[in-house]
Design a protein around this motif. Structure first.
Motif, mmCIF file in Angstrom:
data_model
loop_
_atom_site.group_PDB
_atom_site.id
_atom_site.type_symbol
_atom_site.label_atom_id
_atom_site.label_comp_id
_atom_site.label_asym_id
_atom_site.label_seq_id
_atom_site.Cartn_x
_atom_site.Cartn_y
_atom_site.Cartn_z
ATOM 1 N N ASP A 1 -6.705 -8.448 -0.813
ATOM 2 C CA ASP A 1 -6.967 -7.147 -0.217
ATOM 3 C C ASP A 1 -6.707 -5.933 -1.113
ATOM 4 O O ASP A 1 -6.626 -4.800 -0.630
ATOM 5 C CB ASP A 1 -6.295 -7.013 1.167
ATOM 6 C CG ASP A 1 -4.836 -7.391 1.193
ATOM 7 O OD1 ASP A 1 -4.296 -7.765 0.137
ATOM 8 O OD2 ASP A 1 -4.233 -7.338 2.281
ATOM 9 N N ALA A 2 -6.603 -6.178 -2.434
ATOM 10 C CA ALA A 2 -6.741 -5.073 -3.394
ATOM 11 C C ALA A 2 -7.848 -5.451 -4.383
ATOM 12 O O ALA A 2 -7.948 -4.898 -5.474
ATOM 13 C CB ALA A 2 -5.434 -4.800 -4.113
ATOM 14 N N LEU B 1 -3.611 -1.064 -5.195
ATOM 15 C CA LEU B 1 -3.173 -1.015 -3.801
ATOM 16 C C LEU B 1 -3.817 0.151 -3.034
ATOM 17 O O LEU B 1 -3.859 0.134 -1.799
ATOM 18 C CB LEU B 1 -1.648 -0.878 -3.766
ATOM 19 C CG LEU B 1 -0.943 -1.336 -2.507
ATOM 20 C CD1 LEU B 1 -1.229 -2.805 -2.215
ATOM 21 C CD2 LEU B 1 0.560 -1.108 -2.615
#
Ligand code: DAV
Length: 351
Positions: A234-235, A290
């Motif tokens: 998820d980054a 991030l």
């Protein structure tokens, strides 16, 4: 249980209107203690020595992180979203890591919630201790399937033969394939298709196991990612709404993404800026990418870290309203809005 009860879990994408969500807790979080080769493979080099047994994160970071999470809870509640919070756990006492990163341990796929078979020893008890009461509550509230992970009670085999392997030789990851292992955050949901990555915490048997756990009609496909430090997708990719995905061009490519037929017609956007590394508070566990780790609460609203102004400005061109909120101290201990939450109910699921 009345047969008319609404499902307490019903979500299979990352963007439809959010209705219910878990938001993590930071108190008592500790640096996870794993073998040096795992820390080397996954964590930023300048902080490696902090990942020891019984090593606490700075107290002021944890206090501020919890204040940030409480503020997130208030904003979500104002949006009419039901919020569940984990138990308070003394992670120092139990030799664990955190209750602030629920995305790693749980994933909702349709009306099923699946617990990750963590590879990390420090996370073995995380779901039981932090989220066990939420799972019990969800089961009471509506019909659902809960798939608990098989537990390793004693010696694990996942690191056997890996700790001293030389970089050039196979296997390249920090775990072997002796048992199923995955972190839920290595997967993204696109309706009936989940797209994931192999990583330093997700192995081939783990992917086969996930395929066996998802409800009928759901499939799991694996994305080609070029990232020897991979741990959580998820980054690397993040769908912002139906048909729009942002990706990290240093780790994957449009060509790799287009191989997945579910993304055939999508607008796939390489994030056009180079994010800045932050050291106050330090990003102890993640990269500067991030900034991509946002939470869509509907097709037109995305929660972004308030300092990530570049990202917030960038999403506006797609008709998305950024909701800037502080989360830098949560960032410091391992993740941003996507990592710190688990969406349980979203309005539309694919049929
Ligand atoms: O790529 O820096 C971000 C996600 C952590 N759960 C990274 C990892």
């Amino acid at each position: 249980m009345p047969s008319t009860a609404l499902p307490s879990v019903q979500a299979d994408n990352e963007w439809s209107q959010l209705r219910a969500v878990i938001v993590g807790r930071a108190a008592n979080s500790c640096f996870p203690s794993e073998p040096p080769h795992m820390i080397k493979a996954t964590m930023p080099e300048q902080y490696h020595e902090k990942f020891q047994p019984k090593s606490r994160f700075p107290q002021d970071v944890l206090h501020k992180a919890d204040a940030e999470l409480d503020q997130l809870v208030n904003v979500l509640a104002q949006e009419g979203i039901k919020v569940y919070r984990p138990n308070n756990v003394d992670w120092y006492e139990v030799g664990g890591y955190t209750g602030s990163m629920p995305r790693d341990g749980l994933v909702a796929v349709g009306n099923t919630i699946i617990e990750a078979p963590f590879s990390w020893r420090s996370r073995r008890c995380e779901v039981d201790l932090a989220y066990g009461n939420i799972l019990a509550e969800l089961a009471k509230e509506g019909p659902l399937t809960i798939v608990r992970a098989p537990k390793i009670l004693d010696a694990d085999t996942i690191y056997n033969g890996i700790e001293n392997h030389e970089k050039e030789k196979e296997p390249v990851w920090a775990i072997n394939n002796s048992r199923p292992a995955f972190d839920a955050a290595d997967f993204m949901r696109f309706g009936k298709v989940l797209i994931g990555q192999y990583s330093n915490v997700t192995n081939h048997k783990g992917v086969e196991y996930l395929r066996a756990c998802v409800p009928d009609g759901y499939t799991v496909e694996m994305l080609e990612v070029d990232d020897p430090h991979a741990m959580h997708i998820d980054a690397t990719i993040l769908p912002l709404k139906r048909g729009l995905l942002v990706y990290n061009p240093l780790r994957t490519s449009e060509t790799a993404l287009r191989r997945h037929s579910v993304l055939q017609d999508w607008d796939l956007r390489a994030y056009p800026f180079v994010p800045k590394m932050r050291d106050d508070p330090p990003l102890f566990m993640t990269s500067e990418w991030l900034c991509m780790n946002v939470l869509s609460i509907s097709e037109s609203k995305v929660i972004v870290e308030e300092k990530d102004v570049e990202f917030a400005e960038w999403v506006k061109q797609f008709g998305i309203q950024p909701i800037p909120l502080p989360l830098q101290h949560v960032n410091s201990i391992g993740g941003s809005f996507h990592c710190a939450t688990v969406d349980l109910v979203r309005h539309d699921v694919s049929v």
